[in-house]
Design a protein around this motif. Structure first.
Motif, PDB file in Angstrom:
ATOM      1  N   THR A 355       0.833  -1.206   0.000  1.00  0.00           N
ATOM      2  CA  THR A 355       0.000   0.000   0.000  1.00  0.00           C
ATOM      3  C   THR A 355       0.864   1.251   0.000  1.00  0.00           C
ATOM      4  O   THR A 355       0.593   2.220  -0.729  1.00  0.00           O
ATOM      5  N   ARG A 356       1.910   1.252   0.810  1.00  0.00           N
ATOM      6  CA  ARG A 356       2.792   2.420   0.857  1.00  0.00           C
ATOM      7  C   ARG A 356       3.536   2.618  -0.461  1.00  0.00           C
ATOM      8  O   ARG A 356       3.758   3.756  -0.898  1.00  0.00           O
ATOM      9  N   GLU A 359       1.053   4.139  -2.865  1.00  0.00           N
ATOM     10  CA  GLU A 359       0.861   5.544  -2.517  1.00  0.00           C
ATOM     11  C   GLU A 359       2.045   6.386  -2.974  1.00  0.00           C
ATOM     12  O   GLU A 359       1.874   7.489  -3.523  1.00  0.00           O
ATOM     13  N   HIS A 363       1.861   9.512  -5.696  1.00  0.00           N
ATOM     14  CA  HIS A 363       2.290  10.872  -5.357  1.00  0.00           C
ATOM     15  C   HIS A 363       3.434  11.332  -6.249  1.00  0.00           C
ATOM     16  O   HIS A 363       3.466  12.485  -6.694  1.00  0.00           O
ATOM     17  N   LEU A 389      -6.235   6.625  -2.068  1.00  0.00           N
ATOM     18  CA  LEU A 389      -4.837   7.009  -2.318  1.00  0.00           C
ATOM     19  C   LEU A 389      -4.711   7.998  -3.470  1.00  0.00           C
ATOM     20  O   LEU A 389      -3.598   8.342  -3.864  1.00  0.00           O
ATOM     21  N   ASP A 390      -5.844   8.462  -4.003  1.00  0.00           N
ATOM     22  CA  ASP A 390      -5.882   9.470  -5.062  1.00  0.00           C
ATOM     23  C   ASP A 390      -5.430   8.939  -6.417  1.00  0.00           C
ATOM     24  O   ASP A 390      -4.911   9.691  -7.239  1.00  0.00           O
ATOM     25  N   CYS A 391      -5.630   7.630  -6.654  1.00  0.00           N
ATOM     26  CA  CYS A 391      -5.363   7.076  -7.977  1.00  0.00           C
ATOM     27  C   CYS A 391      -6.367   7.663  -8.964  1.00  0.00           C
ATOM     28  O   CYS A 391      -7.514   7.959  -8.607  1.00  0.00           O
TER      29      CYS A 391
END
Length: 417
Positions: A355-356, A359, A363, A389-391
């Motif tokens: 996940t990180r 992300e 970004h 995550l703003d995908c």
């Protein structure tokens, strides 16, 4: 020095091993080992020293293997290793791992320490073939994967080499209208609307039925038909874009280019001509290129991407995250879209680290004004995690499976004004 085994004697020796293992009711393991960088070593240190290195590798490989196993030299820096009388197929991977670990240790060549890098491909019989040709081809496929892997070790992919397609049949299919286009949708996470589709070539052969795209694309690449296949794909896709426009539908479409197709001469000129022929807005087209295709020749790759950018088409880096230079080249290349490899997406919910990583990639891309597409989305929980995550865009079976292009366009016509 060891003799080199090639051609018919090689395959006769391999077939004898397969037959003996079958008679004993046991699997046979086949390892293909390649000394990486041998050519450069020879340039720097001389032919005789390179030959001494090859002999060192042969002797160390023979020492690591069991007494009943056989190490055969295939060429300047490649060996075939027969693992006889295995108790189970998984033992082949264990043997390959043991061999790989041996060469992670410093070796002594002429009294000097030396680290030797090798890659190993693994295949087993009967799982990957009961005849020498099929088994060897599986091992070759595994070695190709190993060379591109950080582990330098790979087991043959599940592939049916018995489906041998004649290049002439593919040529006839390309020029005779036997190929078709499927479209798989993208979903814009901000608008929750279909934001376009990826074009996927399909071939249904009268004799063999549906032929795997990976099989016929590779066949095109190895038989001089890749330019023909690319021209067909571009024109067929643009025709569907034009058909959608006549129905009042704007249909952005992504087209995949293989590594071989990407460097074909005349690619940019053909795209430009096809855009004019079908009166397609370049902004409706995105060309998907893998990291591997770009970094194989960075200078040439940058030049081709720049020319594509000048046409006004979008440029997507496919399978992003599995290459070696991802973030470095994004600073230089005119990419408009980053398509995250599905291996990151499918592991998100069970791995905080994944996940990180997702992300961080999102970004980073957004800081460069690059849109992010996540492929392999197959459940609602993953979709919502990517939204958080703003995908930008997602693709996968949850959104829609590939369907024939005419059917896809008809479905859009039914819901759009």
């Amino acid at each position: 020095m060891s003799s080199i085994l090639r051609g018919r004697p090689l395959f006769e020796r391999l077939q004898a091993g397969i037959d003996a293992a079958a008679a004993a009711g046991r699997p046979l393991g086949l390892l293909l080992l390649s000394i990486e960088g041998l050519g450069r070593f020879g340039i720097l240190h001389g032919h005789l020293r390179a030959e001494a290195l090859v002999e060192l590798v042969r002797l160390r490989a023979q020492a690591v293997m069991r007494p009943d196993d056989t190490v055969l030299r295939l060429g300047p820096g490649e060996f075939l290793i027969l693992l006889n009388s295995l108790s189970e197929p998984a033992m082949a991977a264990l043997a390959a791992t043991r061999l790989l670990r041996e060469f992670e240790l410093a070796q002594q060549l002429d009294g000097q320490p030396l680290r030797v890098q090798v890659a190993i491909g693994i295949a087993t019989s009967p799982e990957h073939g009961r005849d020498a040709d099929h088994l060897y081809r599986h091992a070759e496929a595994a070695l190709a994967l190993a060379r591109g892997s950080a582990d330098r070790l790979a087991i043959s992919p599940a592939r049916d080499f018995s489906l041998d397609v004649d290049p002439a049949a593919l040529r006839d299919a390309i020029h005779g209208g036997a190929l078709t286009v499927d479209l798989q949708p993208f979903l814009d996470l901000r608008t929750n609307r279909i934001a376009g589709a990826e074009a996927l070539a399909r071939w249904h052969d009268p004799g063999q039925g549906a032929v795997s795209p990976s099989l016929f694309v590779e066949l095109a690449e190895t038989s001089g038909l890749v330019a023909d296949l690319t021209r067909w794909s571009v024109n067929a896709t643009f025709k569907h874009i034009a058909d959608a426009r006549r129905l009042g539908i704007a249909l952005p479409v992504s087209i995949n280019l293989s590594a071989v197709a990407f460097v074909e001469r005349g690619l940019v000129e053909h795209l430009s001509d096809a855009l004019s022929l079908w009166d397609v807005d370049p902004g409706e087209v995105t060309i998907e290129v893998t990291e591997t295709a770009i970094i194989a020749d960075l200078e040439r790759g940058a030049h081709i991407l720049s020319r594509l950018g000048e046409l006004g088409v979008g440029i997507a880096i496919d399978d992003f995250g599995v290459g070696n230079s991802s973030f470095a080249y994004l600073r230089e290349f005119p990419a408009t879209e980053l398509k995250m490899d599905r291996s990151f997406v499918t592991g998100m919910l069970s791995s905080p680290r994944s996940t990180r990583l997702v992300e961080a990639m999102i970004h980073f891309a957004h800081h460069l004004d690059i849109r992010v597409v996540a492929e392999g989305v197959e459940d609602a929980a993953t979709l919502e995690a990517l939204r958080a995550l703003d995908c930008d865009v997602v693709q996968g079976y949850l959104i829609g499976r590939p369907v024939p292009a005419a059917e896809f366009i008809a479905s859009l016509a039914g819901v759009m004004p």
